[in-house]
Write a protein that holds these residues in place. Structure first.
Motif, PDB file in Angstrom:
ATOM      1  N   UNK A  25       0.830  -1.207   0.000  1.00 36.88           N
ATOM      2  CA  UNK A  25       0.000   0.000   0.000  1.00 36.88           C
ATOM      3  C   UNK A  25       0.865   1.258   0.000  1.00 36.88           C
ATOM      4  N   UNK A  26       0.476   2.197  -0.841  1.00 37.23           N
ATOM      5  CA  UNK A  26       1.222   3.439  -0.964  1.00 37.23           C
ATOM      6  C   UNK A  26       0.748   4.490   0.019  1.00 37.23           C
ATOM      7  N   UNK A  27       1.234   5.693  -0.182  1.00 32.61           N
ATOM      8  CA  UNK A  27       0.892   6.808   0.694  1.00 32.61           C
ATOM      9  C   UNK A  27      -0.568   7.216   0.531  1.00 32.61           C
ATOM     10  N   UNK A  28      -1.073   7.151  -0.699  1.00 34.23           N
ATOM     11  CA  UNK A  28      -2.435   7.606  -0.980  1.00 34.23           C
ATOM     12  C   UNK A  28      -3.328   6.432  -1.355  1.00 34.23           C
ATOM     13  N   UNK A  29      -4.599   6.573  -1.011  1.00 41.90           N
ATOM     14  CA  UNK A  29      -5.629   5.635  -1.445  1.00 41.90           C
ATOM     15  C   UNK A  29      -6.523   6.401  -2.409  1.00 41.90           C
ATOM     16  N   UNK A  30      -6.659   5.912  -3.625  1.00 42.24           N
ATOM     17  CA  UNK A  30      -7.421   6.593  -4.662  1.00 42.24           C
ATOM     18  C   UNK A  30      -8.791   5.948  -4.829  1.00 42.24           C
ATOM     19  N   UNK A  31      -9.812   6.778  -5.103  1.00 44.67           N
ATOM     20  CA  UNK A  31     -11.134   6.263  -5.432  1.00 44.67           C
ATOM     21  C   UNK A  31     -11.926   7.341  -6.159  1.00 44.67           C
ATOM     22  N   UNK A  39     -10.549  11.236  -6.260  1.00 49.20           N
ATOM     23  CA  UNK A  39     -10.218  11.701  -4.917  1.00 49.20           C
ATOM     24  C   UNK A  39      -9.098  10.822  -4.375  1.00 49.20           C
ATOM     25  N   UNK A  40      -8.185  11.436  -3.625  1.00 48.33           N
ATOM     26  CA  UNK A  40      -7.154  10.652  -2.956  1.00 48.33           C
ATOM     27  C   UNK A  40      -7.105  11.036  -1.481  1.00 48.33           C
ATOM     28  N   UNK A  41      -6.865  10.036  -0.649  1.00 44.47           N
ATOM     29  CA  UNK A  41      -6.805  10.233   0.794  1.00 44.47           C
ATOM     30  C   UNK A  41      -5.426   9.794   1.266  1.00 44.47           C
ATOM     31  N   UNK A  42      -4.758  10.652   2.011  1.00 46.05           N
ATOM     32  CA  UNK A  42      -3.462  10.316   2.575  1.00 46.05           C
ATOM     33  C   UNK A  42      -3.670   9.312   3.697  1.00 46.05           C
ATOM     34  N   UNK A  43      -3.015   8.159   3.608  1.00 45.91           N
ATOM     35  CA  UNK A  43      -3.227   7.109   4.615  1.00 45.91           C
ATOM     36  C   UNK A  43      -2.665   7.481   5.974  1.00 45.91           C
TER      37      UNK A  43
END
Length: 108
Positions: A25-31, A39-43
């Motif tokens: 898993x990267x820094x951002x989660x995209x959806x 939209x991207x959310x910083x984990x």
């Protein structure tokens, strides 16, 4: 160990490392949000960003806390539904009653 076994272990190691790199898993989660907005959310911080074409990633404005839509308001001078002053008349040309108290004193 013969050379074929060493080669198979080496290939298995490459596949395992590639899978870890590819699926880590990267820094951002995209959806996609409503209306197809990316939209991207910083984990790590939970910060949300929205992608707009030809602009880039922006921080969207938060929604009102009460869940109601915040409508823009106009100043009373531009608002036709503003409360009229006591000297004005309405459309039927009847005087509008004044909310002030009568200046006559009560006699006991």
């Amino acid at each position: 160990m013969d050379s074929l076994t060493k080669f198979l272990f080496f290939c298995a190691l490459l596949v395992a490392v590639s899978a870890m790199i590819g699926f880590w898993p990267g820094r951002y989660q995209y959806y996609n949000a409503q209306a197809g907005t990316l939209v991207r959310v910083n984990r790590y911080t939970g910060a949300t960003e929205q992608y707009i074409y030809n602009v880039g990633w922006i921080v969207p404005k938060p929604a009102p806390a009460s869940g109601q839509v915040d409508l823009p308001t106009r100043p009373p001078s531009e608002n036709p539904e503003a409360v009229s002053s006591p000297g004005q008349r309405d459309a039927s040309s009847k005087p509008i009653p004044s909310p002030t108290k009568s200046k006559l004193r009560e006699v006991r």
